[in-house]
Design an enzyme around this catalytic site. Structure first.
Site, PDB file in Angstrom:
ATOM      1  N   HIS A 224       0.800  -0.819   0.012  1.00 26.98           N
ATOM      2  CA  HIS A 224       0.578  -0.160   0.026  1.00 26.98           C
ATOM      3  C   HIS A 224       1.501   1.138   0.090  1.00 26.98           C
ATOM      4  O   HIS A 224       1.343   1.466  -0.920  1.00 26.98           O
ATOM      5  CB  HIS A 224      -0.841  -0.215   0.906  1.00 26.98           C
ATOM      6  CG  HIS A 224      -2.399   1.350   1.103  1.00 26.98           C
ATOM      7  ND1 HIS A 224      -1.952   1.640   0.502  1.00 26.98           N
ATOM      8  CD2 HIS A 224      -2.802   1.371   2.027  1.00 26.98           C
ATOM      9  CE1 HIS A 224      -3.505   2.448   1.104  1.00 26.98           C
ATOM     10  NE2 HIS A 224      -3.560   2.412   2.016  1.00 26.98           N
TER      11      HIS A 224
ATOM     12  N   HIS B  64      -2.629  -2.469  -9.364  1.00 27.51           N
ATOM     13  CA  HIS B  64      -2.834  -1.360  -8.632  1.00 27.51           C
ATOM     14  C   HIS B  64      -4.641  -2.437  -8.487  1.00 27.51           C
ATOM     15  O   HIS B  64      -4.818  -3.618  -9.665  1.00 27.51           O
ATOM     16  CB  HIS B  64      -3.902  -0.261  -8.916  1.00 27.51           C
ATOM     17  CG  HIS B  64      -4.384   0.663  -8.841  1.00 27.51           C
ATOM     18  ND1 HIS B  64      -5.840   0.772  -8.136  1.00 27.51           N
ATOM     19  CD2 HIS B  64      -3.347   1.798  -7.409  1.00 27.51           C
ATOM     20  CE1 HIS B  64      -6.015   1.655  -7.469  1.00 27.51           C
ATOM     21  NE2 HIS B  64      -4.354   1.708  -6.559  1.00 27.51           N
TER      22      HIS B  64
ATOM     23  N   ASP C 154       2.500   5.371  -6.700  1.00 26.48           N
ATOM     24  CA  ASP C 154       4.356   5.407  -5.774  1.00 26.48           C
ATOM     25  C   ASP C 154       5.068   5.083  -6.601  1.00 26.48           C
ATOM     26  O   ASP C 154       6.384   4.981  -6.356  1.00 26.48           O
ATOM     27  CB  ASP C 154       4.030   3.558  -4.910  1.00 26.48           C
ATOM     28  CG  ASP C 154       2.945   4.171  -3.789  1.00 26.48           C
ATOM     29  OD1 ASP C 154       2.037   3.944  -4.199  1.00 26.48           O
ATOM     30  OD2 ASP C 154       2.772   5.362  -3.554  1.00 26.48           O
TER      31      ASP C 154
HETATM   32  C1  SDX Z   1      -1.766   2.172  -3.019  1.00 26.94           C
HETATM   33  O1  SDX Z   1      -6.355   0.990  -3.131  1.00 26.94           O
HETATM   34  C2  SDX Z   1      -5.802   2.059  -3.316  1.00 26.94           C
HETATM   35  O2  SDX Z   1      -6.579   2.801  -3.568  1.00 26.94           O
HETATM   36  C3  SDX Z   1      -4.287   2.005  -2.680  1.00 26.94           C
HETATM   37  C4  SDX Z   1      -3.776   3.754  -3.348  1.00 26.94           C
HETATM   38  C5  SDX Z   1      -4.307   4.410  -2.535  1.00 26.94           C
HETATM   39  O3  SDX Z   1      -4.380   5.362  -2.864  1.00 26.94           O
HETATM   40  O4  SDX Z   1      -5.051   3.825  -1.440  1.00 26.94           O
HETATM   41  O5  SDX Z   1      -3.917   3.577  -4.926  1.00 26.94           O
HETATM   42  C6  SDX Z   1      -1.845   3.313  -3.485  1.00 26.94           C
HETATM   43  O6  SDX Z   1      -1.442   1.452  -2.457  1.00 26.94           O
HETATM   44  C7  SDX Z   1      -1.402   1.768  -4.671  1.00 26.94           C
HETATM   45  C8  SDX Z   1      -0.662   0.663  -4.746  1.00 26.94           C
HETATM   46  C9  SDX Z   1       1.316   0.458  -3.816  1.00 26.94           C
HETATM   47  N1  SDX Z   1       1.609  -1.181  -4.120  1.00 26.94           N
HETATM   48  C10 SDX Z   1       2.222  -1.458  -5.513  1.00 26.94           C
HETATM   49  O7  SDX Z   1       2.876  -0.874  -6.049  1.00 26.94           O
HETATM   50  C11 SDX Z   1       3.303  -2.897  -4.489  1.00 26.94           C
HETATM   51  C12 SDX Z   1       3.241  -3.569  -5.857  1.00 26.94           C
HETATM   52  N2  SDX Z   1       1.840  -3.917  -6.151  1.00 26.94           N
HETATM   53  C13 SDX Z   1       1.327  -4.813  -5.620  1.00 26.94           C
HETATM   54  O8  SDX Z   1       1.834  -5.667  -4.702  1.00 26.94           O
HETATM   55  C14 SDX Z   1      -0.422  -5.201  -6.362  1.00 26.94           C
HETATM   56  O9  SDX Z   1      -0.452  -5.202  -7.884  1.00 26.94           O
HETATM   57  C15 SDX Z   1      -0.759  -4.673  -5.138  1.00 26.94           C
HETATM   58  C16 SDX Z   1      -0.904  -4.814  -3.558  1.00 26.94           C
HETATM   59  C17 SDX Z   1      -1.295  -2.777  -5.319  1.00 26.94           C
HETATM   60  C18 SDX Z   1      -2.505  -4.964  -5.946  1.00 26.94           C
HETATM   61  O10 SDX Z   1      -2.689  -6.154  -5.379  1.00 26.94           O
HETATM   62  P1  SDX Z   1      -4.143  -6.868  -6.182  1.00 26.94           P
HETATM   63  O11 SDX Z   1      -5.380  -5.930  -6.580  1.00 26.94           O
HETATM   64  O12 SDX Z   1      -4.218  -7.471  -5.494  1.00 26.94           O
HETATM   65  O13 SDX Z   1      -3.801  -8.050  -7.133  1.00 26.94           O
HETATM   66  P2  SDX Z   1      -2.812  -9.062  -6.859  1.00 26.94           P
HETATM   67  O14 SDX Z   1      -2.239  -9.258  -6.407  1.00 26.94           O
HETATM   68  O15 SDX Z   1      -4.467 -10.265  -7.270  1.00 26.94           O
HETATM   69  O16 SDX Z   1      -1.919  -9.298  -8.708  1.00 26.94           O
HETATM   70  C19 SDX Z   1      -3.133  -9.935  -9.884  1.00 26.94           C
HETATM   71  C20 SDX Z   1      -1.873 -10.592 -10.625  1.00 26.94           C
HETATM   72  C21 SDX Z   1      -0.901 -11.657 -10.026  1.00 26.94           C
HETATM   73  O17 SDX Z   1      -0.697 -12.822 -11.132  1.00 26.94           O
HETATM   74  P3  SDX Z   1      -1.276 -13.879 -10.207  1.00 26.94           P
HETATM   75  O18 SDX Z   1      -1.278 -14.676  -9.767  1.00 26.94           O
HETATM   76  O19 SDX Z   1      -2.501 -13.553 -11.686  1.00 26.94           O
HETATM   77  O20 SDX Z   1      -0.694 -14.810 -11.735  1.00 26.94           O
HETATM   78  O21 SDX Z   1      -0.721  -9.389 -10.523  1.00 26.94           O
HETATM   79  C22 SDX Z   1       0.358  -9.981 -10.488  1.00 26.94           C
HETATM   80  C23 SDX Z   1      -0.078 -10.957  -9.230  1.00 26.94           C
HETATM   81  O22 SDX Z   1       1.241 -11.668  -9.332  1.00 26.94           O
HETATM   82  N3  SDX Z   1       1.346  -8.429  -9.759  1.00 26.94           N
HETATM   83  C24 SDX Z   1       2.536  -8.206 -10.315  1.00 26.94           C
HETATM   84  C25 SDX Z   1       2.376  -7.063  -9.691  1.00 26.94           C
HETATM   85  N4  SDX Z   1       1.360  -6.638  -8.665  1.00 26.94           N
HETATM   86  C26 SDX Z   1       0.204  -7.981  -9.429  1.00 26.94           C
HETATM   87  N5  SDX Z   1       3.110  -8.806 -10.814  1.00 26.94           N
HETATM   88  C27 SDX Z   1       4.283  -8.389 -10.659  1.00 26.94           C
HETATM   89  N6  SDX Z   1       4.183  -7.103 -10.015  1.00 26.94           N
HETATM   90  C28 SDX Z   1       3.290  -6.375  -9.326  1.00 26.94           C
HETATM   91  N7  SDX Z   1       4.034  -5.069  -9.456  1.00 26.94           N
END
Ligand code: SDX
Length: 429
Positions: A265, A306, A364
């Site tokens: 997050h 996201h 971010d």
């Molecule tokens: C913020 O919610 C909000 O609005 C938050 C925010 C706000 O203003 O409050 O926007 C701020 O928190 C932005 C996000 C910051 N986080 C990151 O940058 C960390 C990296 N991102 C991930 O951890 C992830 O993308 C999340 C946590 C942001 C979202 O995760 P989800 O929605 O639970 O999606 P997921 O983990 O199920 O991913 C879907 C797929 C997965 O692959 P499969 O299991 O389907 O094979 O995409 C892959 C994930 O492995 N994936 C990534 C990835 N993000 C998702 N693979 C590589 N790198 C990534 N960054």
């Protein structure tokens, strides 16, 4: 409120008509609140398909990459308004006129100082304590000083607590940095804008009268605006849940700060810059892209992906423009980190894995580059996010508390533990 319904056929053949409510924008919602009376719960880990509340504050269209604060597109607000106007908008529902803005800023300025006893709290922390740990503790402790504004059912108390939080969170954030450097705390200045005041409290020295660079002030103000609110994200949901028990607003915002700290997050900005620094050179990018795609490797591309945006995060676009402006203004336009970030973004956006999973840069990805160029240390990045998001948390908390039908949040579960069994005496275990 509803002229549509959804039919649910239960395993025993019983049919339920569930009310369907239509929003101003976005998805219809199906009201499942009656299910418990029929012996069922819904099951939705991570709340992927769950609307936890009704709100009028912020709207996100993840597919189109749209973000509206009270109906205004974030791009226009970032371009045409400052953070105090945006704060007024989130709290009150519309942008202020000249008089309303002045009155709002004056009220904020009346609350920017902190109690001298609060400053003593810092002495208990090591100088190298993570500033987010200090923020959680010190913001939570504010409630110990303001017994005159803790009746959450009194709208005057709610408003006063909100002003205190928005005003003081900036002062406390700067104090975290000053304490870590062994520098004296700097008092806020009422003649300065919110963003200028923050940079003043962060970097000014008693030995000189230097003022913050206006280009950096504008970038800081824009970062605050871009982070101000984001509907029911993890930390906002934390604030709402804490507030639903009647906890005081200072404790609720401290809970939001704790929740924001996670690297998935708000902690992603700190993690993202560390990742870019670790990559170090564009020639190393393919190795990290491969790791991000490797299911056996927990590494993720920080600043990408996201829960809601399956298109470009509109904040990332504005942030990218700001990054170029700030690096040019600070003479760092050839910063290798920016080159790595831009090349990483280009490669990732062309890679089938990221395209298929709709992984785009989020808020971010570029923010850390700007904060680093302003001179803010990496461990302060999430503190900046918390500072900016405080007005969003306060707005969402206040909207919830003002809702006459609001109840304490208390989700249920899918229990897969053991059924009832008897305790045996220890000799028989
Ligand atoms: C913020 O919610 C909000 O609005 C938050 C925010 C706000 O203003 O409050 O926007 C701020 O928190 C932005 C996000 C910051 N986080 C990151 O940058 C960390 C990296 N991102 C991930 O951890 C992830 O993308 C999340 C946590 C942001 C979202 O995760 P989800 O929605 O639970 O999606 P997921 O983990 O199920 O991913 C879907 C797929 C997965 O692959 P499969 O299991 O389907 O094979 O995409 C892959 C994930 O492995 N994936 C990534 C990835 N993000 C998702 N693979 C590589 N790198 C990534 N960054």
């Amino acid at each position: 409120m509803s002229d549509k319904s959804a039919k649910l056929v239960l395993p025993n053949g019983e049919e339920l008509d569930l009310a369907v409510y239509s929003p101003t924008e976005g998805n219809d919602v199906i009201d499942v609140s009656q299910l418990v009376k029929n012996g069922y719960f819904t099951y939705d880990p991570g709340f992927m398909s769950t609307a936890s509340c009704e709100s009028k504050i912020t709207y996100i269209d993840g597919g189109k990459g749209i973000l509206l604060y009270r109906g205004f597109p974030i791009e226009q607000l970032a371009q045409s308004c400052d953070f105090m106007e945006v704060s007024y908008l989130l709290l009150n529902g519309d942008l202020p006129n000249v008089e309303q803005k002045k009155a709002f800023v004056d009220r904020i300025n009346n609350h920017t100082m902190v109690h001298e006893q609060l400053a003593m709290f810092f002495r208990g922390f090591r100088r190298d304590a993570h500033p987010m740990a200090i923020m959680v503790g010190v913001v939570g402790a504010l409630s110990a000083f303001y017994h005159d504004s803790l009746d959450i059912n009194n709208p005057i108390h709610r408003e006063k607590s909100g002003f205190r939080l928005i005003a003081k969170v900036s002062t406390i954030a700067a104090m975290c940095y000053r304490y870590s450097k062994g520098h004296p705390f700097v008092f806020p200045r009422n003649e300065m804008s919110y963003a200028e005041n923050f940079l003043h409290m962060m970097f000014s020295m008693p030995s000189s009268d230097s003022k913050p660079d206006p280009v950096l002030v504008k970038a800081m103000d824009r970062i605050f605006t871009l982070h101000a609110d984001h509907e029911q994200n993890c930390s906002t949901s934390t604030v709402r849940l804490a507030g639903s028990s009647g906890a005081n607003p200072f404790a609720c915002i401290a809970a939001g700060i704790a929740s924001l700290w996670g690297p998935a997050h708000g902690g992603a900005n700190e993690a993202c810059l560390k990742m870019l620094q670790e990559i170090g050179d564009v020639k190393n990018i393919p190795e990290y892209i491969a790791r991000a795609k490797d299911k056996n490797d927990p590494f993720r591309l920080m600043g990408f992906g996201h829960r809601v945006y399956k298109n470009f995060d509109p904040r990332a676009k504005v942030m990218r423009e700001s990054a170029h402006e700030v690096l040019k203004a600070t003479g760092k336009q050839d910063d290798p980190i920016l080159q790595v970030a831009m090349e990483l973004e280009k490669i990732a956006l062309e890679d089938p894995y990221f395209v298929e999973k709709k992984l785009y840069p989020n808020v971010d990805f570029y923010s850390g580059i700007i904060l680093d160029a302003i001179g803010i240390p990496t461990n302060m990045f999430t503190v900046i996010f918390a500072l900016a998001r405080t007005v969003g948390w306060v707005s969402q908390w206040s909207e919830m508390i003002s809702e006459p039908t609001q109840k304490i949040g208390r989700p249920r579960q899918l229990y897969t533990g053991l059924s009832e069994r008897d305790v045996k005496p220890i000799e028989q275990r």
